[in-house]
Design a protein around this motif. Structure first.
Motif, PDB file in Angstrom:
ATOM      1  N   UNK A 162       0.834  -1.194   0.000  1.00  0.00           N
ATOM      2  CA  UNK A 162       0.000   0.000   0.000  1.00  0.00           C
ATOM      3  C   UNK A 162       0.864   1.237   0.000  1.00  0.00           C
ATOM      4  N   UNK A 163       0.254   2.369   0.296  1.00  0.00           N
ATOM      5  CA  UNK A 163       0.981   3.638   0.270  1.00  0.00           C
ATOM      6  C   UNK A 163       2.118   3.669   1.288  1.00  0.00           C
ATOM      7  N   UNK A 164       1.983   2.901   2.357  1.00  0.00           N
ATOM      8  CA  UNK A 164       2.979   2.943   3.433  1.00  0.00           C
ATOM      9  C   UNK A 164       4.280   2.237   3.079  1.00  0.00           C
ATOM     10  N   UNK A 165       4.258   1.335   2.090  1.00  0.00           N
ATOM     11  CA  UNK A 165       5.482   0.569   1.812  1.00  0.00           C
ATOM     12  C   UNK A 165       5.804   0.395   0.333  1.00  0.00           C
ATOM     13  N   UNK A 166       5.048   1.023  -0.554  1.00  0.00           N
ATOM     14  CA  UNK A 166       5.303   0.811  -1.984  1.00  0.00           C
ATOM     15  C   UNK A 166       6.665   1.377  -2.395  1.00  0.00           C
ATOM     16  N   UNK A 167       7.105   2.448  -1.761  1.00  0.00           N
ATOM     17  CA  UNK A 167       8.413   2.999  -2.119  1.00  0.00           C
ATOM     18  C   UNK A 167       9.531   2.022  -1.777  1.00  0.00           C
ATOM     19  N   UNK A 180       3.443  -5.493  -9.131  1.00  0.00           N
ATOM     20  CA  UNK A 180       2.872  -5.589  -7.793  1.00  0.00           C
ATOM     21  C   UNK A 180       1.402  -6.003  -7.859  1.00  0.00           C
ATOM     22  N   UNK A 181       1.030  -6.865  -6.924  1.00  0.00           N
ATOM     23  CA  UNK A 181      -0.343  -7.348  -6.797  1.00  0.00           C
ATOM     24  C   UNK A 181      -0.953  -6.663  -5.579  1.00  0.00           C
ATOM     25  N   UNK A 182      -1.954  -5.820  -5.798  1.00  0.00           N
ATOM     26  CA  UNK A 182      -2.484  -4.932  -4.763  1.00  0.00           C
ATOM     27  C   UNK A 182      -3.930  -5.270  -4.446  1.00  0.00           C
ATOM     28  N   UNK A 183      -4.264  -5.222  -3.154  1.00  0.00           N
ATOM     29  CA  UNK A 183      -5.630  -5.588  -2.792  1.00  0.00           C
ATOM     30  C   UNK A 183      -6.088  -4.856  -1.535  1.00  0.00           C
ATOM     31  N   UNK A 184      -5.933  -5.474  -0.377  1.00  0.00           N
ATOM     32  CA  UNK A 184      -6.644  -5.039   0.827  1.00  0.00           C
ATOM     33  C   UNK A 184      -6.260  -3.644   1.319  1.00  0.00           C
ATOM     34  N   UNK A 185      -5.029  -3.208   1.104  1.00  0.00           N
ATOM     35  CA  UNK A 185      -4.605  -1.896   1.611  1.00  0.00           C
ATOM     36  C   UNK A 185      -5.190  -0.729   0.808  1.00  0.00           C
ATOM     37  N   UNK A 193     -12.544  -1.009  -3.682  1.00  0.00           N
ATOM     38  CA  UNK A 193     -11.307  -0.256  -3.796  1.00  0.00           C
ATOM     39  C   UNK A 193     -11.605   1.242  -3.726  1.00  0.00           C
ATOM     40  N   UNK A 194     -10.817   1.934  -2.905  1.00  0.00           N
ATOM     41  CA  UNK A 194     -10.950   3.376  -2.722  1.00  0.00           C
ATOM     42  C   UNK A 194     -10.196   4.062  -3.858  1.00  0.00           C
ATOM     43  N   UNK A 195     -10.916   4.774  -4.702  1.00  0.00           N
ATOM     44  CA  UNK A 195     -10.308   5.379  -5.890  1.00  0.00           C
ATOM     45  C   UNK A 195      -9.190   6.349  -5.516  1.00  0.00           C
ATOM     46  N   UNK A 196      -9.342   7.049  -4.395  1.00  0.00           N
ATOM     47  CA  UNK A 196      -8.301   7.997  -3.978  1.00  0.00           C
ATOM     48  C   UNK A 196      -7.006   7.269  -3.644  1.00  0.00           C
ATOM     49  N   UNK A 200      -3.531   7.438  -5.906  1.00  0.00           N
ATOM     50  CA  UNK A 200      -2.293   7.900  -5.271  1.00  0.00           C
ATOM     51  C   UNK A 200      -1.184   6.854  -5.404  1.00  0.00           C
ATOM     52  N   UNK A 201      -1.545   5.585  -5.204  1.00  0.00           N
ATOM     53  CA  UNK A 201      -0.532   4.532  -5.292  1.00  0.00           C
ATOM     54  C   UNK A 201      -0.021   4.377  -6.722  1.00  0.00           C
ATOM     55  N   UNK A 202      -0.919   4.388  -7.682  1.00  0.00           N
ATOM     56  CA  UNK A 202      -0.510   4.302  -9.087  1.00  0.00           C
ATOM     57  C   UNK A 202       0.393   5.474  -9.442  1.00  0.00           C
ATOM     58  N   UNK A 203       0.028   6.669  -8.977  1.00  0.00           N
ATOM     59  CA  UNK A 203       0.830   7.866  -9.222  1.00  0.00           C
ATOM     60  C   UNK A 203       2.238   7.704  -8.641  1.00  0.00           C
ATOM     61  N   UNK A 204       2.324   7.174  -7.422  1.00  0.00           N
ATOM     62  CA  UNK A 204       3.626   6.966  -6.788  1.00  0.00           C
ATOM     63  C   UNK A 204       4.507   6.028  -7.607  1.00  0.00           C
TER      64      UNK A 204
END
Length: 211
Positions: A162-167, A180-185, A193-196, A200-204
């Protein structure tokens, strides 16, 4: 560019919304015990996906007949086998021209030993966090274990991303790590899925790749 797979999609409106983002694969879970099980007809939403988004059907110890039926119904591009399926099961789909993803729970170095027999029959692996069941945990495993991965098959990293560890995930140096396979976060409390968060994650990810 890293592949971005958004998994656990089951609501038609949510599918439509998330499909507008810069993602590469979308996963649909056909496992009745999953909180994200596809319970309703999502054919229209799936058929309307942009052509560049590959459709992945996620199965856990399903019969071959059931898998083939759903591949046909939803025009799936990949089958993701997330249970105790054998190399022979993977070979069966591969021989039918179906792209195969096999998921493995990786908690320690010895867990990588079970991967080798599948290499010839899979297009991709998913390395996920061990759980007591077949679903995701929402937790990450020790990625240092992957330094001991000896196969050539490319893989997606999964488990609590998620946003906390993708970097930190983007800093991993392995040419076989293709996405990356993304789901619950990325979810709200209804498992939509929360569009915001997705945006943000895709942008990162995409901004990191442009550096």
């Amino acid at each position: 560019m890293k592949k971005i797979k958004i998994c656990g999609m089951f609501d038609p409106k949510n599918i439509d919304t998330i499909s507008q983002e810069d993602i590469d694969l979308m996963g649909f879970i056909f496992y009745p015990k999953s909180k994200r099980y596809v319970r309703e007809d999502i054919n229209k939403a799936v058929d309307n996906l942009p052509h560049h988004i590959k459709k992945v059907g996620v199965f856990v110890n399903a019969t071959r007949e059931e898998v083939i039926k759903l591949i046909t119904q939803y025009h799936l591009d990949y089958v993701q086998l997330h249970g105790d399926e054998s190399p022979e099961d993977c070979a069966y789909y591969k021989e039918k021209g179906i792209k195969v993803i096999k998921a493995f729970s990786i908690g320690q170095v010895t867990d990588l030993e079970k991967v080798a027999p599948y290499s010839n029959y899979c297009d991709l692996f998913i390395f996920d966090t061990p759980t007591s069941d077949y679903g995701g945990s929402g937790l990450s495993f020790d990625w240092d274990v992957l330094k001991h991965y000896r196969q050539d098959t490319p893989y997606l990293l999964s488990g609590g991303l998620g946003l906390h560890n993708i970097e930190s995930a983007l800093l991993l140096r392995d040419d076989r790590l293709i996405g990356f396979d993304l789901n619950s976060k990325l979810e709200n409390d209804q498992h939509h899925k929360d569009i915001t968060l997705v945006r943000e994650l895709v942008k990162n990810i995409r901004e990191y790749e442009r550096i």
